[in-house]
Structures are given as structure tokens and as C-alpha cells.
Scaffold this active site. Structure first.
Site, PDB file in Angstrom:
ATOM      1  N   LYS A 150       0.850  -1.207   0.000  1.00  0.00           N
ATOM      2  CA  LYS A 150       0.000   0.000   0.000  1.00  0.00           C
ATOM      3  C   LYS A 150       0.885   1.257   0.000  1.00  0.00           C
ATOM      4  CE  LYS A 150      -2.793  -3.379   1.142  1.00  0.00           C
ATOM      5  NZ  LYS A 150      -3.762  -4.096   0.398  1.00  0.00           N
TER       6      LYS A 150
HETATM    7  C1  LIG Z   1      -4.269  -5.331   1.447  1.00  0.00           C
HETATM    8  C2  LIG Z   1      -5.707  -5.427   1.681  1.00  0.00           C
HETATM    9  C3  LIG Z   1      -6.229  -5.927   2.877  1.00  0.00           C
HETATM   10  C4  LIG Z   1      -5.379  -6.562   3.936  1.00  0.00           C
HETATM   11  O1  LIG Z   1      -4.479  -5.694   4.529  1.00  0.00           O
HETATM   12  P1  LIG Z   1      -3.419  -6.262   5.584  1.00  0.00           P
HETATM   13  O2  LIG Z   1      -2.943  -5.027   6.276  1.00  0.00           O
HETATM   14  O3  LIG Z   1      -2.358  -6.945   4.804  1.00  0.00           O
HETATM   15  O4  LIG Z   1      -4.138  -7.171   6.498  1.00  0.00           O
HETATM   16  C5  LIG Z   1      -7.599  -5.917   3.051  1.00  0.00           C
HETATM   17  N1  LIG Z   1      -8.422  -5.428   2.109  1.00  0.00           N
HETATM   18  C6  LIG Z   1      -7.954  -4.950   0.933  1.00  0.00           C
HETATM   19  C7  LIG Z   1      -8.927  -4.407  -0.067  1.00  0.00           C
HETATM   20  C8  LIG Z   1      -6.585  -4.938   0.673  1.00  0.00           C
HETATM   21  O5  LIG Z   1      -6.143  -4.495  -0.501  1.00  0.00           O
END
Ligand SMILES: *Cc1c(COP(=O)(O)O)cnc(C)c1O
Length: 380
Positions: free
Chosen positions: A182
Site C-alpha cells: 500500500k
Molecule cells: C491489502 C488489503 C487488505 C489486507 O491488509 P493487511 O494489512 O495486509 O491485512 C484488506 N483489504 C484490501 C482491499 C486490501 O487491498
């Protein structure tokens, strides 16, 4: 020629200094840095309460717990999302019910939500997929009067805007990710933001074993008062090491978003006129941070999505298959998730490709990616 990855975090000396300072302080678990990160993050996304967690996945779990979702309840979710979106209802014993998405944005719509509501529907998880802001207001207009909770999975959304405000500002409850895939990263980490003080307070306790007094608070007194455990909680804490990283990263957010949007505009411009490709774009109601810059490889393209992936790999460029479809995974294939046909999800998950896009991507690297896409299927 060196490998081009799909994503690379942007980290520098400031992050190293911030983490070093935490180590030198002797307090590395959840403490003052986490509290500061929560305050700053809440301000940045326009939400009054922010609770840091170990990931977005654990934040989503807590969101459903504090919203009172449990066995016997249905939660509408897009199948077109990372698997954690569907897993959260499953964790609380509820049933994720998959709904389809809009082909232009990759997000759920108010119409799809309205059509799928039954008397068992207690919550909806909407996603700002790949950073594209979901059109939240009409969805809340459908759900709020019916007492259906809308959870915004803003894992990809930090730095995107919706109707002139940061994504998440219009949510009753939203969940965020700081995984390196992210825009902002703390290694692993997440946040829950909410407009409801009672939900924030409960989430704050639940993430820390449901302790009545936090470990950090107890540490400040020589003779700490005895803590109590009012319900069964979890250990979903973030550490001060992570929060220190997050504070520096948050200060970089405007710069990261500016650069990503610039690179996305270059892709869009340079791929215009390449037959068989459609690029993701800003929706009419907001701006994307382009957490994932995806292209749809349309039928009739000379080599297709998987062919393009191979050509990119031959050029040492690591692209990714587009966003997954949870209903096609073994984990959900045999579960009763009450879904009907999901034609757009099926199409987008098999025809989309995520291109490399990160802060440090150089003009030369960018041109290498574009070159492969422009010449695919053209005889050389
Ligand atoms: C990356 C992601 C998650 C999970 O995030 P983590 O911090 O890795 O648990 C959940 N929902 C979406 C839409 C994502 O892209």
C-alpha cells in the site's frame, strides 16, 4: 537491465532515524508513538477516532465485532477484492455474501447493494479497490435507514479523495492497511477509524486482550491497579517501532500521491491508442491514489492478459494479475456464500493486469514497461 517490481516502498533516512530513536528509548511495544500515529492519522483522514492495529485484516475483524455482527448475519462483500475482505465476516461466524462490482471502477454500487439486501443482511463491506474511491454516499443512503452497517475497507485508500474530502472521512467505520503493497507502510500494520466513540473505545480494549487498563498505562505506575478482562479479546496491537515508521510515512503521503498520480497520467497518456487496453481512471466523484494501476486487456488483444504477463516477465518486469475474485478460491468455492452470477468480477479478475507503479520508478523504467505494452503482438 534490472528487475522492475510492481511495488516498492519509499523509505529513507528519516524512517531509520525514527525507528532507531524508539529502540534507544527502551519502549518498543504499543506506547506513545502508537498514540501519536493514531492522532495524526485520524486528522489526516478526517475521522475523530483512530485505533491502530496489527493489520487491516485484524481491523476489519474488530470492526465487525464492535458493530455487533455475528452468527446468522449476512455481510455483503465484493468478491473482487483481496481475500481479507471476505474473511472478516467468516471470522465472526457471519456469512459473506458476494456481490458484483461496476466494470469501470471495480467497486460495489448502491444498486448492487440494494438488490442483494435480505432480512439477514446486517452489514456491507465496501472497498476502495486499488485506491479508486467507492461512491459511498448513495450506499449509505440505502443502508443507514435499514440499520445496515457500512464498513469501508480503505486498505488501499490512503491519499485518495471522495467528494473533495479524504477517503474514509464519510465513513462510520473504516479500516486501513500499512502493508508494503500500500502507499504507506509500517511493515505490517493497520488502523480502524470511526465516528463512534463507543466503537472506538471497545476496539481499543479488544485489540489488547480486552484489558480494562492498557499495558502502556499500567507501566506508568510502580504499583499498577489490577486490570480486568471483561470479554474475550485479541492481541491485535501495533508496536511503537511500527508507529514511528508510520509517522514518517504519513508525512510523505502528499508527495507519494502526487508522484503516483503523475506516473499514472503518463501511463494513461502513453497507452492511449494502444488497441485492446483500457486503463483504470478517476471516477467522477473523486481522485485515486492509484495504489494499483490496472489495465483491462480486452477481448481481441493480440496476446491477451497472460501473454502480456509473459512478455513483461521476459523483459524482467514483474506485473501482477489483476485483483482476485474470492469466490473462485478454494477457501470459498464450497461455502454457502449465497452469491449469484458475478460476471463483471469474473471478467475483470481474468482480464486485468497491474502495472509497476511506485514512487522511485524512473522515466527509463516507465518507458520500458510502456514499450512492452505498445509492441506486444506487433511483428518485429
Ligand atoms: C491489502 C488489503 C487488505 C489486507 O491488509 P493487511 O494489512 O495486509 O491485512 C484488506 N483489504 C484490501 C482491499 C486490501 O487491498
Amino acid at each position: 537491465m534490472s528487475r522492475i517490481n510492481v511495488m516498492q516502498p519509499w523509505l529513507g533516512e528519516e524512517e531509520i532515524a525514527a525507528v532507531t530513536e524508539v529502540i534507544a528509548s527502551g519502549w518498543v511495544a504499543q506506547g506513545p508513538r502508537v498514540a501519536e500515529f493514531e492522532a495524526r492519522f485520524g486528522l489526516a483522514v478526517g475521522s475523530p477516532h483512530a485505533v491502530a492495529t496489527s493489520s487491516c485484516t485484524t481491523a476489519l475483524h474488530l470492526a465487525l465485532v464492535v458493530a455487533g455482527i455475528g452468527p446468522g448475519d449476512d455481510v455483503l462483500v465484493p468478491s473482487f477484492s483481496f481475500i481479507a475482505t471476505a474473511n472478516a465476516p467468516t471470522y465472526v461466524g457471519a456469512r459473506p455474501v458476494f456481490i458484483d462490482v461496476d466494470e469501470t471502477t471495480g467497486n460495489v454500487t448502491a444498486d448492487a447493494v440494494r438488490a442483494a439486501i435480505t432480512p439477514r443482511t446486517r452489514a456491507v463491506i465496501v472497498v476502495d479497490q486499488g485506491g479508486v474511491p467507492v461512491d459511498l454516499d448513495p450506499i449509505r443512503a440505502v443502508c443507514d435507514p435499514r440499520g445496515i452497517v457500512v464498513v469501508e475497507d480503505a486498505a488501499c485508500g490512503a491519499g485518495s479523495t471522495y467528494r473533495g474530502r479524504p477517503v474514509g472521512a464519510g465513513a462510520e467505520i473504516a479500516c486501513w492497511s500499512f502493508h508494503p503493497r500500500k502507499l504507506l507502510t509500517t511493515g505490517e500494520g493497520g488502523m480502524l477509524t470511526t465516528t463512534r466513540a463507543d466503537w472506538a473505545a471497545r476496539a481499543r480494549q479488544l485489540r489488547e486482550h480486552a484489558m480494562s487498563i492498557s499495558a502502556a498505562a499500567r507501566h506508568t505506575s510502580v504499583l499498577p491497579p489490577a486490570e480486568e478482562y471483561g470479554e474475550v479479546g485479541f492481541n491485535y496491537r501495533m508496536t511503537d517501532l511500527q508507529a514511528a515508521l508510520g509517522l514518517v510515512q504519513l508525512s510523505r503521503l502528499p508527495e507519494i500521491v502526487r508522484r503516483r498520480r503523475e506516473l499514472a497520467a503518463c501511463y494513461t497518456e502513453q497507452l492511449r491508442g494502444v488497441p485492446g487496453l483500457r486503463c483504470v481512471a478517476d471516477p467522477p466523484w473523486g481522485t485515486s491514489n492509484f495504489q494499483s494501476f490496472w489495465v483491462e486487456v480486452l477481448p481481441g488483444h493480440p496476446v491477451g492478459r497472460d501473454g502480456l504477463m509473459r512478455l513483461l516477465a521476459e523483459a524482467d518486469i514483474s506485473a501482477r494479475r489483476g485483483i482476485m475474485a474470492a469466490h473462485r478460491q478454494p477457501a470459498y468455492a464450497d461455502r454457502d456464500c449465497g452469491w449469484g452470477e458475478l460476471p463483471v468480477t469474473d471478467r475483470l479478475s481474468s482480464q486485468t493486469l497491474i502495472l509497476p507503479l511506485f514512487h522511485q520508478l524512473s522515466p527509463v523504467e516507465h518507458a520500458r514497461v510502456v514499450e512492452v505494452l505498445r509492441t506486444a503482438g506487433v511483428p518485429r
